[in-house]
Each structure stands twice: as structure tokens, then as C-alpha cells.
Design a protein around this motif. Structure first.
Motif, short mmCIF file in Angstrom:
data_model
loop_
_atom_site.label_atom_id
_atom_site.label_comp_id
_atom_site.label_asym_id
_atom_site.label_seq_id
_atom_site.Cartn_x
_atom_site.Cartn_y
_atom_site.Cartn_z
N VAL A 421 0.85 -1.19 0.00
CA VAL A 421 0.00 0.00 0.00
C VAL A 421 0.88 1.24 0.00
O VAL A 421 2.05 1.17 0.40
CB VAL A 421 -0.94 0.03 1.23
N PRO A 422 0.38 2.39 -0.44
CA PRO A 422 1.18 3.61 -0.39
C PRO A 422 1.62 3.94 1.03
O PRO A 422 0.91 3.64 1.99
CB PRO A 422 0.21 4.68 -0.94
N ALA A 423 2.77 4.56 1.17
CA ALA A 423 3.29 4.92 2.49
C ALA A 423 2.37 5.88 3.22
O ALA A 423 2.38 5.96 4.45
CB ALA A 423 4.68 5.51 2.36
N SER A 424 1.55 6.60 2.47
CA SER A 424 0.61 7.56 3.07
C SER A 424 -0.66 6.90 3.58
O SER A 424 -1.50 7.54 4.21
CB SER A 424 0.24 8.63 2.05
N THR A 425 -0.83 5.61 3.32
CA THR A 425 -2.01 4.86 3.75
C THR A 425 -1.77 4.23 5.11
O THR A 425 -0.82 3.45 5.28
CB THR A 425 -2.36 3.76 2.73
N TYR A 426 -2.60 4.55 6.09
CA TYR A 426 -2.47 3.94 7.41
C TYR A 426 -3.37 2.73 7.49
O TYR A 426 -4.58 2.81 7.24
CB TYR A 426 -2.83 4.94 8.52
N ILE A 427 -2.79 1.59 7.85
CA ILE A 427 -3.54 0.35 7.98
C ILE A 427 -3.93 0.16 9.43
O ILE A 427 -3.07 -0.01 10.31
CB ILE A 427 -2.72 -0.86 7.48
N ASP A 428 -5.22 0.17 9.71
CA ASP A 428 -5.72 -0.01 11.07
C ASP A 428 -5.88 -1.47 11.45
O ASP A 428 -6.09 -1.79 12.62
CB ASP A 428 -7.07 0.71 11.23
N GLY A 429 -5.79 -2.36 10.47
CA GLY A 429 -5.96 -3.78 10.73
C GLY A 429 -4.74 -4.42 11.35
O GLY A 429 -3.63 -3.87 11.33
N ILE A 430 -4.94 -5.61 11.88
CA ILE A 430 -3.89 -6.43 12.50
C ILE A 430 -3.92 -7.82 11.87
O ILE A 430 -5.00 -8.36 11.61
CB ILE A 430 -4.14 -6.57 14.03
N ASP A 431 -2.76 -8.40 11.63
CA ASP A 431 -2.68 -9.77 11.14
C ASP A 431 -3.06 -10.72 12.29
O ASP A 431 -2.32 -10.87 13.25
CB ASP A 431 -1.26 -10.05 10.65
#
Length: 544
Positions: A421-431
């Protein structure tokens, strides 16, 4: 200043030796027990700057890495992934959570699969359907993806420009299929076939938009006014059951009416069965995102299900139908020989829509549209024949975790996802793959954040929940069916904190008496506010 120092001190504490069993652990020489899935005074680990920190459970991660490698060697491909998403269904509507027969709608097939899988008692959606669906697709909560309320009757919204789970799984060699309700945007760039799905069959909006303005029992002020009826009919929203293939245009199959909507879920089920049959023996794994029409109002049971539930309401009749639909899809997975290589997530997009009766049931405070537990705590389980051992867990699971977990199963675990994903995209999910697949697995998630538009309304860590923006659902009206879209939102005075084990109704604040637990809980809330400074809220559509 003293408070800040305490927060800094607490957040700096690092404990090791995370629990690896579902049983309480007695620590020699200490009072009481340490419980699994409790992390309030433990430190999380940052895997990548644009990802939520995780609780590292080394042993279960190692166990599951080997388990997945052995499965891939056995079947010659990554596991199939199914997300079965119901609409506006309550926590207490199913037998596996204490409802089912007890509330007049038996769910024997759903209960059977739930009781042979992992029942998640603390699985969290966003407060309403479009935000939740976008969260599943992007791994972001509604603060970050910006779809903060459902787009209705031509209102803007959409996934265009965001990185979807379907696009990434397609890139990992998956066949991607979407069936049923979409409701994440009707503009071309946000339609399923343009965000990574190979094929889509369903409708682009939401159940009531196809019927309520046609039904004089519900909206006589529209149906019996030709100019108002024509106004709605001319609004720019698609009114059909549609089909589309990747990169193509939507094909309108037929217009949905109050007469034919009763058969929609059956038609979609048959399409799903046919898709699953086509996957038999395929060298490619598949990803099936299946969103039911039921049980969003207005429910129009078909002849077979009309009165079939013991409650004999249109809602309960629909629940019985959903039981059969899920059963038929699962039976097909079995018959095609894919069950032992298929993980199935069973969820509802939010709590019951309590403004419109008959509706679903929840044992918690609030309903759809609110950040009380009744609005966002979903009935949920995960099933994988022969892989997930039957158990229940109260480990925290957020719907954003479906994004990370699915990509982990596809071969991109943990921090590897950040590269997609782009570096500007924050992923709120957890593996959460290791949590789900290890027989003694504990959650890899420390906290859950409850979102109200572009703001953080509350945070939960362990059994404690701190509420910053409480919703007063009956502050405007006291009569009728009052749900999460009613009332007002207020700023907390600062000590609204709840113990969800001793007081799941959230009607007794413990903030002052339990300050020792409130300090690290509020510290987690403040941590995420810092995240929002680096990755600011985005708003495509909202309620304020």
C-alpha cells in the motif's frame, strides 16, 4: 503535567512472556491469575510506520507459519477465503450467542458451523454498513477511508483511489468474486469490477432504496404523490440487480421492485453455488466476498419463508432464510472438496437497525449507528474444517483485521503488507492469522477504537472501555423505536469508563474508582490521536 508523566511511564513499561494459552496462569508468589487476551499493561510492537502496532505472540506465530506451509504443500495452493457478511443482524439473533430458537428464529446450520469453529465474542464493526464494508475492503477504519456514513439516493461516496483487499488478493493469484450488497459507491471507479473483483453479481446500494419509495405502507407521502415519486425515480442511483466483469460496465439484469425483491437472496445464493462449483479442482485459490440482502429492512419474505419462523415476523423469517443460504453455500464448499482448504468468516456489518421494527436483537446498549456495544459488536465466528479447533475467545478482533489476515494467508504476513500500500495509507488492521489458527491462540490486537465520523468516540483495551464521545440515543425523542441514528452526541466530562465484563450494558461509569486502569486506557486513546496527526482523518461522506 503529572498526568502526562504517568502516561509516559505506563506506556514505557515493557512486559515479556505473553500468555500462550486460553487458561488463566497462576504466577508463583503473586495474588490472582494472569488472563489470556489481556494487554492493558503490556507494550505493543510497531511493525511499520503506517500500521497499527501489534502484540507479538512468538510461539503461536511460529506454530501457524508451519501449519500454513504444510497446508500449502498438501493442497498446492494458498487457502480459499470466504467473507459472509449479513446486514443489520444482531448479536443475539443466533443460537450460538444465546438467541436462535430462544428468540423465535432457529439457526441450526449456522450454530453447527459456529460451534465447530472459533466463536469471537468481541468482534467489532464500524457503526453502520457502508463504513464497515469499506473497512473490510481497505483495512482502515472509517476515520481513514473517509466513508463515514451510508451514501443514499445518489449521495457521493466510494472506494476509488483506495487499495482494496480484492486488488491485493488478485495480485497474489486469487480468483476474486463479489456477490450481493455492495453499497460502497456507485461511481465507476468504486464499483466492484473496478477495485479488483473478477466478477460481481448483486446490487450497488441498499435494500430499502429499492423498495421504500415504492411501498405505500411505508411511504404513502411518496407513492401517492406522482411528482414526489417521479423525483425519487429520477435520482441518480442504480435500481437494478446487476452483473459486471473486471474492467467492464455494469449490466442491468432487471429492475428491483417490492414484488421481486423477495427472491433476490435466493438468486444470489444460486449464483454463489455456481461460482463455488466452478472452483472445484482449480489450481487458483478463490476469494468470495458475499454480502446478503437480509436482513436489512424492509424484509419481504418469499412464499417459502413467509411465516416459517416461530416468531412469524418478516425479520425472523429472513433470519431463517439466511440460515439456509449459509448452509447451502457451506454444503457446496464441502461437496467440491474445498472445505479443508477454505477459511470462512461469518459476520454482520453492524448491530440491529433499531429505529425500524421488526428488527434484530442485541444484549448490549445501543444499536446500529452508535458506538455503544450494541451498535458495533457483531455476531461472529471463523470456520475452517480440520484446521480451526472448536473454541470461543474474547480476544479483540476488528473487521479491519480481515484485510491483514487475508493477505497473511495469501503469503503477505505482518509488515510485508505495508509494502503493498502507499506509504501515506495507514492500515488499522492487525494480522490475526496466528490468533485464529493456533488452538491456544490469543489475539494479536491490543485495542479497538470506536469511530464517530472522523473522530475517536471510544477505545477498548481488555475489558475496559473509555468513552470520549457518548451518544444519548433518547435525548431528542422518548417514544417509538429508538436506535443509533437517533439522539445526540456529547463531549464526555472525562471519566466515562466502563467494565464490559461486570457491566456490559454500559450504564455505570467506573472512571473515578478505577483510575489505575484508566491511566493506561486513556494513554492508548492519546496514542491514536497522535497517529491521526501523522495520518489525518479523511472525509468522503459523513453525518456532520
Amino acid at each position: 503535567m503529572k498526568t502526562t508523566n504517568w502516561i509516559t511511564f505506563i506506556c514505557g513499561i515493557c512486559f515479556t512472556g505473553f500468555l500462550q494459552a486460553q487458561e488463566p496462569v497462576k504466577v508463583t508468589g503473586k495474588k490472582g491469575y494472569d488472563q489470556p487476551n489481556q494487554y492493558l499493561v503490556k507494550k505493543s510492537t510497531v511493525l511499520a510506520p503506517n500500521m497499527e502496532p501489534v502484540m507479538v505472540n512468538e510461539q503461536q506465530n511460529s506454530n501457524v507459519k508451519k501449519k500454513l506451509a504444510d497446508l500449502e504443500k498438501k493442497y498446492g495452493k494458498k487457502p480459499n477465503i470466504v467473507i459472509f457478511l449479513l446486514d443489520d443482524v444482531g448479536y443475539l439473533d443466533f443460537g450460538f450467542n444465546g438467541g436462535g430458537t430462544a428468540v423465535g428464529n432457529a439457526t441450526p446450520a449456522i450454530d453447527r458451523y459456529a460451534n465447530n469453529g472459533l466463536i469471537l465474542s468481541s468482534a467489532y464493526s464500524q457503526p453502520s454498513c457502508s463504513p464497515t464494508r469499506a473497512t473490510i475492503m481497505t483495512g482502515q477504519n472509517q476515520i481513514h477511508h473517509g466513508i463515514q456514513s451510508p451514501p443514499m439516493y445518489g449521495q457521493p461516496g466510494g472506494l476509488e483511489g483506495l487499495t482494496s483487499i480484492a486488488k491485493l488478493l488478485s495480485g497474489q493469484g486469487y480468483t476474486t468474486q463479489a456477490i450481493g450488497k455492495w453499497h460502497i459507491g456507485e461511481n465507476d471507479g468504486s464499483q466492484p469490477q473496478n477495485v479488483g473483483f473478477d466478477d460481481f453479481r448483486g446490487f450497488l446500494s441498499v435494500s430499502d432504496m429499492y423498495t421504500e419509495w415504492r411501498d405505500e405502507a411505508f411511504n404513502p407521502e411518496v407513492v401517492l404523490s406522482p411528482e414526489r415519486y417521479d423525483y425519487i425515480n429520477k435520482l441518480p442511483f442504480n435500481k437494478s440487480d446487476v452483473h459486471a466483469v473486471k474492467g467492464g460496465k455494469v449490466e442491468n439484469l432487471y429492475e428491483i421492485t417490492t414484488d421481486n425483491i423477495q427472491d433476490l437472496d435466493q438468486k444470489w445464493m444460486q449464483y454463489g453455488v455456481e461460482f463455488l462449483k466452478k472452483q472445484k479442482g482449480s489450481k487458483k485459490p478463490f476469494f468470495l466476498y458475499y454480502g446478503t440482502r437480509g436482513c436489512h429492512f424492509d424484509n419481504y419474505p418469499n412464499d417459502y419463508y413467509k411465516g416459517r419462523s416461530a416468531a412469524r415476523t418478516s425479520y425472523s423469517d429472513c433470519i431463517v432464510e439466511m440460515n439456509d443460504i449459509f448452509n447451502n453455500l457451506m454444503k457446496t464448499i464441502e461437496e467440491t472438496g474445498e472445505a479443508e482448504n477454505t477459511i470462512v468468516f461469518f459476520l454482520s456489518d453492524n448491530g440491529p437497525e433499531a429505529e425500524v421494527a421488526p428488527h434484530g436483537r442485541t444484549p448490549f446498549r445501543g444499536a446500529k449507528g452508535s458506538t455503544w456495544e450494541g451498535g458495533v459488536r457483531s455476531p461472529a465466528f471463523v470456520y475452517w474444517k480440520g484446521v480451526i479447533e472448536p473454541r470461543k475467545s474474547d480476544g479483540l478482533f476488528d473487521f479491519s483485521d480481515l484485510f491483514n489476515t487475508s493477505l497473511s494467508l495469501a503469503g503477505k504476513p505482518g509488515a510485508d503488507l505495508a509494502k503493498l500500500v502507499p506509504a501515506s495509507t495507514y492500515i488499522d488492521g492487525i494480522d490475526q492469522a496466528s490468533f485464529l489458527l493456533d488452538p491456544n491462540g490469543v489475539s494479536n490486537r491490543r485495542s479497538v477504537f470506536y469511530c464517530w465520523n472522523e473522530k475517536v468516540a471510544a477505545v477498548r483495551v481488555d475489558e475496559f472501555k473509555f468513552v470520549a464521545l457518548p451518544q444519548i440515543l433518547n435525548s431528542v425523542v422518548q417514544a417509538g423505536h429508538i436506535g443509533g441514528f437517533s439522539g445526540t452526541v456529547q463531549q464526555s466530562a472525562g471519566s466515562n469508563m466502563f467494565n464490559l465484563y461486570t457491566n456490559p450494558q454500559e450504564d455505570e461509569t467506573i472512571g473515578i474508582r478505577h483510575i489505575p486502569m484508566g491511566i493506561p486506557l486513556q494513554a492508548e486513546y492519546l496514542r491514536y490521536l497522535e497517529v491521526l496527526k501523522k495520518y489525518p482523518p479523511k472525509k468522503q461522506i459523513g453525518l456532520d
